[in-house]
Scaffold this motif. Structure first.
Motif, PDB file in Angstrom:
ATOM      1  N   PRO A 181      -8.553 -49.468  23.982  1.00 35.21           N
ATOM      2  CA  PRO A 181      -9.782 -49.692  23.220  1.00 35.21           C
ATOM      3  C   PRO A 181     -10.260 -48.452  22.477  1.00 35.21           C
ATOM      4  O   PRO A 181      -9.990 -47.333  22.893  1.00 35.21           O
ATOM      5  CB  PRO A 181     -10.784 -50.103  24.300  1.00 35.21           C
ATOM      6  N   ALA A 182     -10.965 -48.694  21.365  1.00 32.83           N
ATOM      7  CA  ALA A 182     -11.542 -47.605  20.574  1.00 32.83           C
ATOM      8  C   ALA A 182     -12.993 -47.946  20.255  1.00 32.83           C
ATOM      9  O   ALA A 182     -13.426 -49.092  20.390  1.00 32.83           O
ATOM     10  CB  ALA A 182     -10.741 -47.388  19.291  1.00 32.83           C
ATOM     11  N   LEU A 183     -13.732 -46.931  19.817  1.00 37.50           N
ATOM     12  CA  LEU A 183     -15.170 -47.077  19.613  1.00 37.50           C
ATOM     13  C   LEU A 183     -15.577 -46.483  18.272  1.00 37.50           C
ATOM     14  O   LEU A 183     -15.205 -45.354  17.944  1.00 37.50           O
ATOM     15  CB  LEU A 183     -15.919 -46.348  20.734  1.00 37.50           C
ATOM     16  N   PHE A 184     -16.348 -47.247  17.490  1.00 40.16           N
ATOM     17  CA  PHE A 184     -16.965 -46.726  16.271  1.00 40.16           C
ATOM     18  C   PHE A 184     -18.199 -45.936  16.692  1.00 40.16           C
ATOM     19  O   PHE A 184     -19.100 -46.458  17.353  1.00 40.16           O
ATOM     20  CB  PHE A 184     -17.333 -47.892  15.358  1.00 40.16           C
ATOM     21  N   LEU A 185     -18.245 -44.667  16.309  1.00 44.07           N
ATOM     22  CA  LEU A 185     -19.279 -43.768  16.818  1.00 44.07           C
ATOM     23  C   LEU A 185     -20.603 -43.839  16.057  1.00 44.07           C
ATOM     24  O   LEU A 185     -21.594 -43.255  16.504  1.00 44.07           O
ATOM     25  CB  LEU A 185     -18.760 -42.328  16.772  1.00 44.07           C
ATOM     26  N   ALA A 186     -20.652 -44.556  14.934  1.00 45.93           N
ATOM     27  CA  ALA A 186     -21.838 -44.523  14.082  1.00 45.93           C
ATOM     28  C   ALA A 186     -23.102 -44.953  14.810  1.00 45.93           C
ATOM     29  O   ALA A 186     -24.173 -44.366  14.624  1.00 45.93           O
ATOM     30  CB  ALA A 186     -21.627 -45.405  12.853  1.00 45.93           C
ATOM     31  N   GLN A 187     -22.990 -45.987  15.640  1.00 44.51           N
ATOM     32  CA  GLN A 187     -24.177 -46.514  16.309  1.00 44.51           C
ATOM     33  C   GLN A 187     -24.612 -45.687  17.516  1.00 44.51           C
ATOM     34  O   GLN A 187     -25.646 -45.987  18.123  1.00 44.51           O
ATOM     35  CB  GLN A 187     -23.949 -47.963  16.747  1.00 44.51           C
ATOM     36  N   PHE A 188     -23.843 -44.663  17.867  1.00 44.52           N
ATOM     37  CA  PHE A 188     -24.146 -43.882  19.066  1.00 44.52           C
ATOM     38  C   PHE A 188     -24.539 -42.439  18.766  1.00 44.52           C
ATOM     39  O   PHE A 188     -25.232 -41.802  19.563  1.00 44.52           O
ATOM     40  CB  PHE A 188     -22.949 -43.915  20.023  1.00 44.52           C
ATOM     41  N   GLY A 207      -2.612 -51.966  14.445  1.00 42.12           N
ATOM     42  CA  GLY A 207      -3.735 -51.049  14.338  1.00 42.12           C
ATOM     43  C   GLY A 207      -4.530 -50.964  15.620  1.00 42.12           C
ATOM     44  O   GLY A 207      -4.066 -51.323  16.704  1.00 42.12           O
ATOM     45  N   TRP A 208      -5.759 -50.484  15.491  1.00 43.09           N
ATOM     46  CA  TRP A 208      -6.634 -50.254  16.636  1.00 43.09           C
ATOM     47  C   TRP A 208      -7.661 -51.376  16.771  1.00 43.09           C
ATOM     48  O   TRP A 208      -8.143 -51.920  15.776  1.00 43.09           O
ATOM     49  CB  TRP A 208      -7.388 -48.942  16.462  1.00 43.09           C
ATOM     50  N   ALA A 209      -7.999 -51.694  18.006  1.00 41.24           N
ATOM     51  CA  ALA A 209      -9.118 -52.576  18.309  1.00 41.24           C
ATOM     52  C   ALA A 209     -10.337 -51.691  18.553  1.00 41.24           C
ATOM     53  O   ALA A 209     -10.429 -51.010  19.580  1.00 41.24           O
ATOM     54  CB  ALA A 209      -8.822 -53.433  19.538  1.00 41.24           C
ATOM     55  N   VAL A 210     -11.279 -51.686  17.586  1.00 35.28           N
ATOM     56  CA  VAL A 210     -12.404 -50.752  17.591  1.00 35.28           C
ATOM     57  C   VAL A 210     -13.706 -51.517  17.847  1.00 35.28           C
ATOM     58  O   VAL A 210     -14.079 -52.385  17.049  1.00 35.28           O
ATOM     59  CB  VAL A 210     -12.498 -50.004  16.244  1.00 35.28           C
ATOM     60  N   LEU A 211     -14.372 -51.191  18.924  1.00 35.98           N
ATOM     61  CA  LEU A 211     -15.673 -51.780  19.180  1.00 35.98           C
ATOM     62  C   LEU A 211     -16.699 -51.241  18.197  1.00 35.98           C
ATOM     63  O   LEU A 211     -16.890 -50.026  18.082  1.00 35.98           O
ATOM     64  CB  LEU A 211     -16.134 -51.457  20.608  1.00 35.98           C
ATOM     65  N   GLU A 212     -17.347 -52.157  17.468  1.00 36.94           N
ATOM     66  CA  GLU A 212     -18.555 -51.790  16.734  1.00 36.94           C
ATOM     67  C   GLU A 212     -19.707 -52.446  17.482  1.00 36.94           C
ATOM     68  O   GLU A 212     -19.891 -53.661  17.410  1.00 36.94           O
ATOM     69  CB  GLU A 212     -18.522 -52.264  15.286  1.00 36.94           C
ATOM     70  N   TYR A 219     -12.313 -45.409  26.698  1.00 36.32           N
ATOM     71  CA  TYR A 219     -11.828 -45.515  25.317  1.00 36.32           C
ATOM     72  C   TYR A 219     -10.667 -44.557  25.084  1.00 36.32           C
ATOM     73  O   TYR A 219     -10.564 -43.503  25.715  1.00 36.32           O
ATOM     74  CB  TYR A 219     -12.964 -45.241  24.332  1.00 36.32           C
ATOM     75  N   ARG A 220      -9.796 -44.960  24.164  1.00 36.03           N
ATOM     76  CA  ARG A 220      -8.621 -44.158  23.834  1.00 36.03           C
ATOM     77  C   ARG A 220      -8.606 -43.710  22.377  1.00 36.03           C
ATOM     78  O   ARG A 220      -7.713 -42.985  21.955  1.00 36.03           O
ATOM     79  CB  ARG A 220      -7.351 -44.954  24.149  1.00 36.03           C
ATOM     80  N   GLY A 221      -9.587 -44.175  21.611  1.00 33.57           N
ATOM     81  CA  GLY A 221      -9.685 -43.781  20.217  1.00 33.57           C
ATOM     82  C   GLY A 221     -11.122 -43.870  19.755  1.00 33.57           C
ATOM     83  O   GLY A 221     -11.946 -44.543  20.374  1.00 33.57           O
ATOM     84  N   VAL A 222     -11.431 -43.166  18.646  1.00 29.41           N
ATOM     85  CA  VAL A 222     -12.762 -43.233  18.050  1.00 29.41           C
ATOM     86  C   VAL A 222     -12.635 -43.336  16.535  1.00 29.41           C
ATOM     87  O   VAL A 222     -11.791 -42.676  15.922  1.00 29.41           O
ATOM     88  CB  VAL A 222     -13.646 -42.023  18.412  1.00 29.41           C
ATOM     89  N   GLN A 223     -13.467 -44.174  15.946  1.00 25.63           N
ATOM     90  CA  GLN A 223     -13.606 -44.261  14.496  1.00 25.63           C
ATOM     91  C   GLN A 223     -14.805 -43.396  14.126  1.00 25.63           C
ATOM     92  O   GLN A 223     -15.900 -43.574  14.667  1.00 25.63           O
ATOM     93  CB  GLN A 223     -13.819 -45.715  14.076  1.00 25.63           C
ATOM     94  N   ILE A 224     -14.589 -42.445  13.237  1.00 21.81           N
ATOM     95  CA  ILE A 224     -15.597 -41.412  12.965  1.00 21.81           C
ATOM     96  C   ILE A 224     -16.332 -41.707  11.670  1.00 21.81           C
ATOM     97  O   ILE A 224     -15.709 -41.854  10.611  1.00 21.81           O
ATOM     98  CB  ILE A 224     -14.944 -40.024  12.884  1.00 21.81           C
ATOM     99  N   PRO A 225     -17.672 -41.780  11.709  1.00 19.37           N
ATOM    100  CA  PRO A 225     -18.447 -41.923  10.478  1.00 19.37           C
ATOM    101  C   PRO A 225     -18.450 -40.613   9.705  1.00 19.37           C
ATOM    102  O   PRO A 225     -18.990 -39.605  10.165  1.00 19.37           O
ATOM    103  CB  PRO A 225     -19.852 -42.285  10.983  1.00 19.37           C
ATOM    104  N   SER A 226     -17.868 -40.621   8.526  1.00 15.93           N
ATOM    105  CA  SER A 226     -17.620 -39.368   7.802  1.00 15.93           C
ATOM    106  C   SER A 226     -18.897 -38.740   7.260  1.00 15.93           C
ATOM    107  O   SER A 226     -18.887 -37.572   6.861  1.00 15.93           O
ATOM    108  CB  SER A 226     -16.643 -39.625   6.652  1.00 15.93           C
ATOM    109  N   GLU A 231     -19.308 -51.944  28.919  1.00 15.71           N
ATOM    110  CA  GLU A 231     -18.662 -53.244  29.080  1.00 15.71           C
ATOM    111  C   GLU A 231     -17.595 -53.475  28.017  1.00 15.71           C
ATOM    112  O   GLU A 231     -16.574 -54.127  28.276  1.00 15.71           O
ATOM    113  CB  GLU A 231     -19.711 -54.348  29.004  1.00 15.71           C
ATOM    114  N   GLY A 232     -17.829 -52.937  26.810  1.00 10.77           N
ATOM    115  CA  GLY A 232     -16.905 -53.173  25.711  1.00 10.77           C
ATOM    116  C   GLY A 232     -15.528 -52.580  25.925  1.00 10.77           C
ATOM    117  O   GLY A 232     -14.517 -53.175  25.542  1.00 10.77           O
ATOM    118  N   ALA A 233     -15.467 -51.403  26.542  1.00 12.92           N
ATOM    119  CA  ALA A 233     -14.160 -50.782  26.797  1.00 12.92           C
ATOM    120  C   ALA A 233     -13.319 -51.666  27.701  1.00 12.92           C
ATOM    121  O   ALA A 233     -12.120 -51.890  27.444  1.00 12.92           O
ATOM    122  CB  ALA A 233     -14.352 -49.396  27.410  1.00 12.92           C
ATOM    123  N   ARG A 234     -13.918 -52.166  28.758  1.00  9.72           N
ATOM    124  CA  ARG A 234     -13.186 -53.043  29.671  1.00  9.72           C
ATOM    125  C   ARG A 234     -12.800 -54.355  28.986  1.00  9.72           C
ATOM    126  O   ARG A 234     -11.698 -54.871  29.181  1.00  9.72           O
ATOM    127  CB  ARG A 234     -14.033 -53.336  30.913  1.00  9.72           C
TER     128      ARG A 234
END
Length: 351
Positions: A7-14, A295-300, A36-43, A314-317
């Motif tokens: 799982p990966a996580l979009f960091l914008a909301q955090f 590709g990656w499964a990224v939680l937004e 989580y194993r990846g992060v999507q970074i808000p540039s 909960e989203g990572a699991r």
């Protein structure tokens, strides 16, 4: 076949000014601890990344990757959702979107648009230096105020809007093509690319540009009452990024798709934390495996009700439990007969 990553996580909301969300190192430590194993970074968020340095300095880009690697994480994609929005803004939304650009450019639509394009160009170079092959963004919108055909649209209005949208995006797409990175437009209300038909119209205006691709987020399709599984069947060759986001649509006698100007909590269509909505993620992950999405499964995370920290935990699991480790052999290989071409001809009665 390839197994989807996550799982990966979009960091914008955090991201925030409070620890551990105020630096890439500390937010990475937090995300890794959740699984989580990846992060999507808000540039656009300077607390997490300096986009210009990432575009111009390989040393800095390697430092970003190294910081994440120390916590067992990788960059999934960079995001330019806010800058992409500013590539095309109808004047009705000028004031609403001015907050997406630097203070010095506010009230100057042309300068704001030029800045947005420059940001996308930097994102192309930064993606290359970070070793990425996909990029997440919004298309912006010129025709959105005319979405509903009342009053009747003047002939040629929508075609002109999409021709202009394509004109603005073509040099950006060419820049991403030069570095081997796909531009993944999130299909989203408020953007001219808000469903499959509008994406096709854009693609036609671009002459089928190979780098114009999709970020698949089923929540935005579900809230439009679209078939989000059939969408994968239709566009899987263009789906290069994936936001895992849940939603529910519960219309009643007072509210439907348009929401009656209600807040998110009051709308018939609401975003929910993973597992709390109506999206059939087992079917989605199965289809993506079927079509060899690598590709990656990224939680937004976006939810009208649940706390963000709980949703992230909960989203990572949830994502980990839905990723399908694809098989490398057919389940009935044990029964293979091993016959040769001559035997096949005899079985078909061709001899």
């Amino acid at each position: 076949m390839k197994t989807l990553r996550g799982p990966a996580l979009f960091l914008a909301q955090f991201a925030s000014d409070e620890a551990p969300f105020n630096s890439l190192d500390s937010i990475a430590r937090w995300a890794s601890a959740l699984g989580y194993r990846g992060v999507q970074i808000p540039s656009w968020d300077a607390r997490l990344i300096d986009l210009q340095r990432a575009a111009t300095s390989q040393t800095y880009a390697d430092e970003v990757r190294g910081t994440l690697a120390e916590h067992g994480l990788a960059v999934t994609e960079l995001s330019t959702h806010l800058q992409g929005q500013l590539v095309a803004v109808h004047p009705a939304y000028d004031a609403a979107f001015d907050g997406f650009c630097p203070q010095a450019l506010r009230g100057q639509p042309r300068a704001r648009q030029q800045w947005a394009v420059e940001q996308l160009m930097l994102a192309a170079q930064a993606s290359r230096r970070l070793g990425l092959d996909a990029h997440a963004t919004f298309s912006g919108a010129l025709a959105w105020p005319f979405l509903y055909p009342w009053p009747q649209r003047p002939a040629g209005l929508v075609d002109m809007a999409f021709a202009e949208l394509a004109r603005r995006w073509r040099p950006i797409l060419d820049a991403f093509d030069a570095v081997g990175v796909d531009v993944c437009y999130e299909i989203h209300p408020g953007e001219d690319l808000h469903d499959g038909a509008s994406f096709e119209r854009f693609l036609d205006a671009l002459g089928g540009h190979a780098r114009a691709n999709l970020l698949y987020d089923p929540s935005h399709l579900h809230l439009q009452c679209m078939d989000y599984l059939a969408f994968i069947d239709l566009y899987h060759e263009r789906i290069k990024a994936f936001h895992v986001k849940d939603a529910e649509f519960r219309p009643d006698g007072r509210r439907g798709v348009y929401g009656g100007y209600g807040s998110w909590r009051e709308r018939a269509g609401r975003f929910r934390s993973l597992g709390d909505g109506q999206i059939d993620f087992r079917a989605i992950f199965s289809k993506l495996a079927q079509y060899d999405f690598a590709g990656w499964a990224v939680l937004e995370w976006e939810c009208a009700l649940k706390d963000a920290a709980v949703g992230a935990r909960e989203g990572a699991r949830f994502i980990a439990d839905h990723i399908i480790e694809v098989t490398q052999r057919a389940f009935d290989d044990f029964a293979a007969s091993g016959v040769d071409e001559a035997a096949n001809r005899r079985l078909l009665g061709l001899d």
